[in-house]
Design an enzyme around this catalytic site. Structure first.
Site, PDB file in Angstrom:
ATOM      1  N   ARG A  65       0.817  -1.228   0.000  1.00 31.87           N
ATOM      2  CA  ARG A  65       0.000   0.000   0.000  1.00 31.87           C
ATOM      3  C   ARG A  65       0.846   1.272   0.000  1.00 31.87           C
ATOM      4  O   ARG A  65       0.347   2.336  -0.391  1.00 31.87           O
ATOM      5  CB  ARG A  65      -1.032  -0.030   1.124  1.00 31.87           C
ATOM      6  N   GLU A 102       2.811 -10.021  14.281  1.00 30.78           N
ATOM      7  CA  GLU A 102       2.109 -10.469  15.478  1.00 30.78           C
ATOM      8  C   GLU A 102       2.278 -11.986  15.652  1.00 30.78           C
ATOM      9  O   GLU A 102       2.550 -12.474  16.738  1.00 30.78           O
ATOM     10  CB  GLU A 102       0.631 -10.110  15.347  1.00 30.78           C
TER      11      GLU A 102
HETATM   12  P1  AMP Z   1       3.477  -2.425  11.762  1.00 32.06           P
HETATM   13  O1  AMP Z   1       4.724  -3.131  11.278  1.00 32.06           O
HETATM   14  O2  AMP Z   1       2.866  -3.105  12.957  1.00 32.06           O
HETATM   15  O3  AMP Z   1       3.714  -0.948  11.990  1.00 32.06           O
HETATM   16  O4  AMP Z   1       2.382  -2.583  10.613  1.00 32.06           O
HETATM   17  C1  AMP Z   1       2.383  -1.719   9.528  1.00 32.06           C
HETATM   18  C2  AMP Z   1       2.061  -2.426   8.237  1.00 32.06           C
HETATM   19  O5  AMP Z   1       0.972  -3.321   8.381  1.00 32.06           O
HETATM   20  C3  AMP Z   1       1.648  -1.411   7.191  1.00 32.06           C
HETATM   21  O6  AMP Z   1       2.253  -1.769   5.955  1.00 32.06           O
HETATM   22  C4  AMP Z   1       0.134  -1.496   7.127  1.00 32.06           C
HETATM   23  O7  AMP Z   1      -0.323  -1.456   5.791  1.00 32.06           O
HETATM   24  C5  AMP Z   1      -0.212  -2.836   7.780  1.00 32.06           C
HETATM   25  N1  AMP Z   1      -1.204  -2.704   8.872  1.00 32.06           N
HETATM   26  C6  AMP Z   1      -0.978  -2.936  10.188  1.00 32.06           C
HETATM   27  N2  AMP Z   1      -2.083  -2.764  10.919  1.00 32.06           N
HETATM   28  C7  AMP Z   1      -3.062  -2.399  10.057  1.00 32.06           C
HETATM   29  C8  AMP Z   1      -4.442  -2.052  10.206  1.00 32.06           C
HETATM   30  N3  AMP Z   1      -5.073  -2.042  11.419  1.00 32.06           N
HETATM   31  N4  AMP Z   1      -5.136  -1.691   9.102  1.00 32.06           N
HETATM   32  C9  AMP Z   1      -4.520  -1.694   7.879  1.00 32.06           C
HETATM   33  N5  AMP Z   1      -3.238  -2.003   7.688  1.00 32.06           N
HETATM   34  C10 AMP Z   1      -2.487  -2.370   8.752  1.00 32.06           C
END
Ligand code: AMP
Length: 178
Positions: A65, A102
């Site tokens: 995205r 996760e």
């Molecule tokens: P993080 O590594 O936990 O910061 O997760 C970020 C990545 O996961 C990004 O590329 C987001 O597109 C996706 N992502 C994580 N949580 C969500 C969410 N609640 N809604 C949409 N995309 C998410």
């Protein structure tokens, strides 16, 4: 950060999808925003405004995205584009960085010759959650020898403290939850 009027319009164009892609996750679906030409343009303008003072030579975008915003930002900033890709997609020599999800682990890759010491790279993705993905992206960009000058996100889930994983450069998000 977006001004109050833009903030409200962006929020109205992001829908919460509970239990996607798995139970317990509230997915922030940006599809309605992407479908709105004027709003998409304003979001890109606001992200470009945040990046411009940092004088980036390149935008590094996280698959997939982040890619949706990268072209528009590059055009606005007269910058080159560096795709940070999922494993096995890039055809040339790569650097690789794993990061924790996760449940389990994922990996990002960048072409080893994508940037160098003369380059100033601004990172873009749609959403900052725990910061694990962005931190891996930062490590990769720095391995090319380039300077990471800043990072921008459309959405920040502030309650997950993802910013704590990002050090030494400004982090901008247009809208914040939590
Ligand atoms: P993080 O590594 O936990 O910061 O997760 C970020 C990545 O996961 C990004 O590329 C987001 O597109 C996706 N992502 C994580 N949580 C969500 C969410 N609640 N809604 C949409 N995309 C998410």
């Amino acid at each position: 950060m977006a001004d109050a009027a833009l903030d409200a319009r962006l929020r109205a164009a992001i829908r919460d999808v509970p239990d996607f892609p798995k139970p317990g996750i509230v997915f922030k679906d940006i599809s309605p925003l992407l479908q709105d030409a004027a709003l998409l343009g304003e979001a890109l303008d606001a992200l470009a405004e945040a990046a411009r003072p940092l004088r980036p030579t390149h935008i590094a975008a996280i698959e997939s995205r982040g890619f949706l915003f990268a072209g528009g930002l590059c055009e606005r900033l007269n910058a080159g584009l560096i795709p940070l890709r999922k494993p096995g997609k890039l055809p040339w020599e790569t650097f690789e960085q794993s990061y924790a999800l996760e449940y389990g682990e994922d990996r990002l890759e960048v072409h080893a010759d994508a940037a160098g010491p003369a380059d100033r790279v601004f990172l873009i993705d749609d959403l900052l959650a725990t910061g694990g993905t962005a931190a891996a992206a930062v490590t990769l960009i720095r391995r090319t020898g380039a300077e990471l000058v800043g990072a921008g996100f459309l959405i920040e889930l502030a309650f997950l403290d993802g910013r704590e994983a990002l050090h030494g450069f400004p982090v901008e998000a247009l809208i914040h939850y939590g």
